[in-house]
Design an enzyme around this catalytic site. Structure first.
Site, PDB file in Angstrom:
ATOM      1  CG  ASP A  94      62.873 -14.469 -18.365  1.00  0.00           C
ATOM      2  OD1 ASP A  94      62.576 -13.574 -17.539  1.00  0.00           O
ATOM      3  OD2 ASP A  94      63.838 -15.240 -18.176  1.00  0.00           O
TER       4      ASP A  94
HETATM    5  C1  NOJ Z   1      64.572 -12.762 -15.545  1.00  0.00           C
HETATM    6  C2  NOJ Z   1      64.899 -14.160 -15.157  1.00  0.00           C
HETATM    7  O1  NOJ Z   1      65.472 -14.847 -16.253  1.00  0.00           O
HETATM    8  C3  NOJ Z   1      63.706 -14.960 -14.667  1.00  0.00           C
HETATM    9  O2  NOJ Z   1      64.154 -16.165 -14.126  1.00  0.00           O
HETATM   10  C4  NOJ Z   1      62.933 -14.184 -13.654  1.00  0.00           C
HETATM   11  O3  NOJ Z   1      61.804 -14.950 -13.258  1.00  0.00           O
HETATM   12  C5  NOJ Z   1      62.495 -12.866 -14.263  1.00  0.00           C
HETATM   13  N1  NOJ Z   1      63.669 -12.106 -14.640  1.00  0.00           N
HETATM   14  C6  NOJ Z   1      61.629 -12.055 -13.309  1.00  0.00           C
HETATM   15  O4  NOJ Z   1      62.365 -11.615 -12.240  1.00  0.00           O
END
Ligand code: NOJ
Length: 793
Positions: free
Chosen positions: A312
């Site tokens: 993430d």
């Molecule tokens: C952080 C988020 O937790 C995740 O769900 C998302 O896919 C990513 N950012 C990318 O935007």
């Protein structure tokens, strides 16, 4: 450093590429596309340093050959997933790609932009390895579908799959190859803002949806031009963050993990999801991004996942703040050793892995494994066969990315109608007459941005039909709609400031500058002139989002004041709720005559809600998550483990498991939702009182539409294990059927129950069914059920 020896010929600039795509490219057979795609790559350099077309038919051999040609720096470059944003200029990004220092990007959704980046990869980089383009296509891409809990409320797997299919069609037409979805984190604490992204509290329902979404995104094959690869998230257990506070820790028993929280990820993987996104949280003391057990033993060994594991946003660096890594170097080492293959939006792999490999702290085998999986994902997305598969050629770029013709409104309206849950309907206040005088009030009645919900991808604020527009369209030429905003979502300036700082391009909250009393007075005046008042209240979309955990589930005070004033007019009051998580609705439910939960219902939300308000569609939604009476009652999930001193309704007494100053149980239970018609259930009959090992028994029940309208309902089958070697849930959903019945019609609904439905994870984490008694329960919600028993021998 990625090498691009000066002696290698360079390709012409980006615009020279398109010859490889004739106008009929999209109809060419795979073999021809494959040759065309590779020809494009090979134009650029010697065959010795590029994917070998002769091997393309053999995935493993192709990847092995390519891997064999890669320098360490080129391998490490593949592990980098960058966010396209203001931080890096386009030119710099193209140069980094050309230098083999980027494996994929996300947040860029314009084909022309992505074409330029792909050109840099396949024309300027030494190995011509295509990059991929990802995005958070969570509940629609350009056409926005209802948010997760809304989709789940439909209990309609075909419609949900269709929503994901449409999203894939639209996203791939915008040159995207991968989505960071489905988000299948079980959510049982509505304080968590990301409850709005998932599908509720139940492992069985969420698993069914996980499969449907993966099928929808990926279609028949991820290599199809109109498919995108699904990356299921957030692996794992992110929905169980302590206290519902985002990014907090997760501490959970292995039994609960296996029984309740892991099944939806597993379901998505078994359905073929090509990617997994690793969660930001720690689990029992180990951050997921450094958890070898999670990413290797469970994901790879036990579940046989062969796709790519993506971090993430910034998660690898966060290992330092979790306190398990001293510095960037140790963080990179922990993450790659655990099995995080792509680093999202940080440069730790890029900067640290070369040294770590050279010093022997990270074996080259770890890097090779990661690269193999990334190249495998690119292969599966069809990018080696044609790096421009979804980008297409410039001449075919849509003249207007935002054109109305690119939307799929009918699909969005169909799913949105099914996502609406009728919670109360006293005195048959609904449906409304179209020839009435109606007052529509509330800060969410005419807010196109909010109705889209929190991950509105490439959806635009100009696309959605608001409730005001939907009602006006439905009433045209008949009654009158009086509109007054009545209140701001909140009058708390600190909250407004916070919500406007969330990560969006738009200014989220635009305050009406008038004093609250003036706005309320205007709404009350409209109400006095109307036959019925409809109030659209709840949360702004940013209130139910990442980083939007709340300490209260109240409808904000500004709106409660409006509701109190409307109530005082004595006019029938219909509340249309817009929110991303269960709210505390005790007061609202006592105030209103009718209550319709609409979540954030997407591009066609206003039309869909109007369909229900006026009875053009009979509501059929059922809650996928319990609504607590108060925040203090959380958690209220229906399938909680049994206790030694259960509270029994109607048998007051102390020393039972309850909160003594409040009624026990949720305000609205899991599986609940009303209709404009009524249904009755007959007796539940089982085909046998005994199930043999490996056998099955049938359960059947008669459902009758006892009202005067056609309608649909969801017949839900629960099983309760009467006694086992470990404490089991009070009941668990095991199957359901959504059926439509004409007035007076009755139907016998059959379910098969098999031994697998009785299995659970025991103390040794074996998945077993133990002999003994089971109770079958069938109901139209999780509380009011018919019962019958059988024994497993
Ligand atoms: C952080 C988020 O937790 C995740 O769900 C998302 O896919 C990513 N950012 C990318 O935007």
């Amino acid at each position: 450093m990625a090498s691009c020896p000066a002696s290698l010929p360079r390709l012409a600039p980006p615009s020279a590429h398109p010859q490889s795509h004739g106008p009929s490219r999209r109809r060419l057979p795979l073999r021809a596309r494959l040759a065309a795609g590779l020809a494009a790559m090979l134009l650029a350099g010697p065959a010795a340093a590029a994917p070998d077309p002769a091997l393309l038919g053999d995935r493993q051999a192709f990847i092995a050959d390519l891997l064999g040609q890669m320098t360490l720096d080129e391998k490490i470059g593949q592990l980098r997933l960058i966010s396209i944003g203001p931080d890096m200029s386009r030119e710099r990004i193209a140069n980094e790609i050309a230098a083999g220092r980027i494996g994929g990007t996300f947040n860029s959704v314009v084909p022309a932009d992505n074409r330029a980046m792909q050109n840099a990869a396949v024309q300027r980089s030494r190995l011509k390895i295509p990059i991929f383009f990802a995005y958070d296509v969570v509940h629609g891409h350009r056409t926005i579908f209802p948010i997760g809990p809304g989709q789940a409320s439909s209990w309609n797997m075909q419609a949900i799959e269709r929503g994901a299919r449409v999203a894939a069609i639209e996203a791939s037409a915008d040159s995207l190859d991968m989505t960071f979805a489905p988000m299948v984190d079980i959510a049982r604490d509505p304080r968590w803002g990301r409850t709005s992204e998932g599908f509720g509290e139940d492992p069985y329902l969420v698993s069914r949806i996980a499969r449907a979404m993966v099928r929808g995104y990926q279609g028949d094959a991820t290599s199809r031009r109109d498919s995108i690869m699904a990356s299921v998230k957030h692996f794992a257990l992110y929905g169980a963050v302590e206290g519902g506070r985002d990014y907090n820790v997760v501490d959970m028993s292995p039994m609960r993990m296996y029984q309740d929280y892991l099944p939806p990820y597993r379901a998505a993987i078994d359905a073929g999801a090509g990617g997994v996104m690793v969660a930001l949280n720690s689990i029992n003391g180990v951050p997921a991004s450094a958890d070898t057990w999670l990413l290797q033993d469970l994901l790879r060994r036990d579940w046989r996942f062969g796709g790519v594991a993506v971090s993430d946003h910034g998660a690898i660096k966060e290992l330092i703040r979790h306190g398990v890594a001293r510095d960037d170097r140790e963080a990179a080492k922990l993450a790659i050793r655990a099995g995080v293959e792509m680093s999202m939006a940080d440069e730790l792999y890029l900067n640290e892995l070369p040294g770590l490999v050279k010093s022997g702290e990270v074996p080259i085998a770890d890097i090779d494994r990661a690269v193999r999986n990334i190249l495998g994902a690119k292969y599966d997305m069809g990018l080696f066969h044609d790096p421009y598969l979804r980008i297409g050629r410039a001449a075919d770029d849509p003249p207007d990315l935002y054109a109305e013709s690119r939307l799929h409104r009918a699909d969005a309206r169909a799913l949105a109608r099914e996502s609406l849950v009728l919670l109360e309907n006293r005195n048959r206040t609904l449906p409304l007459r179209k020839n009435a005088i109606l007052a529509l009030v509330g800060p969410l009645a005419d807010s196109p941005v909010d109705i889209m919900g929190s991950w509105s991808a490439a959806g635009r604020g100009t696309n959605p039909v608001t409730l005001r527009q939907g009602m006006e369209a439905a009433m045209r030429g008949q009654g009158r709609l009086l509109y007054a905003r009545g209140a701001n979502v909140t009058d708390d300036p600190a909250l407004v400031e916070y919500l406007n700082q969330l990560n969006w391009d738009t200014k989220e909250i635009v305050q009406d500058p008038r004093p609250p009393a003036e706005m309320i007075a205007e709404a009350v005046a409209a109400a006095r002139r109307a036959d019925v008042v409809v109030a659209a209240v709840g949360e702004s979309r940013g209130m139910s989002h990442e980083s939007s955990s709340r300490t209260t589930l109240d409808i904000p005070a500004s709106q409660r004041a409006l509701l109190a004033a409307l109530k005082a007019t004595g006019k029938p009051l219909v509340l249309v709720l817009m929110n991303g998580r269960p709210l505390d609705l005790r007061e609202a439910s006592a105030t209103a005559d009718a209550l319709l939960e609409t979540w954030f219902s997407g591009t066609e939300g206003g039309n869909a809600i109007a369909d229900v308000l006026f009875g053009d569609y009979n509501p059929s939604g059922k809650l996928p998550i319990s609504f607590p009476r108060s925040i203090g009652q959380i958690p209220t999930y229906y399938n909680h483990p049994r206790v030694g001193r259960p509270f029994t309704e109607g048998k007051p007494g102390n020393y039972t498991s309850q909160y003594f100053e409040e009624k026990t149980g949720p305000l609205y239970p899991f599986g609940y939702g009303l209709s404009y018609t009524s249904f009755s259930l007959g007796d539940l009959a089982l085909s046998s009182p005994v199930m043999a090992r490996g056998g099955r028994i049938g359960a059947r029940i008669t459902v009758k539409n006892t009202g005067d309208r056609a309608g649909a309902t969801v017949v839900q089958l629960y099983v309760r294990d009467e006694s086992a070697s470990v404490v089991r849930a009070v009941k668990e959903l095991k199957n359901f059927q959504k059926i439509s019945l004409e007035p007076g019609e009755e139907r016998i609904v059959h379910f098969d129950i098999v031994e697998d439905d009785l299995k659970f994870f025991n103390a040794r984490l074996e998945h077993v069914a133990e002999p003994g008694a089971f109770e079958v329960q069938i109901g139209l919600n999780s509380q009011d059920v018919e019962r019958a028993r059988f024994e497993l021998h």
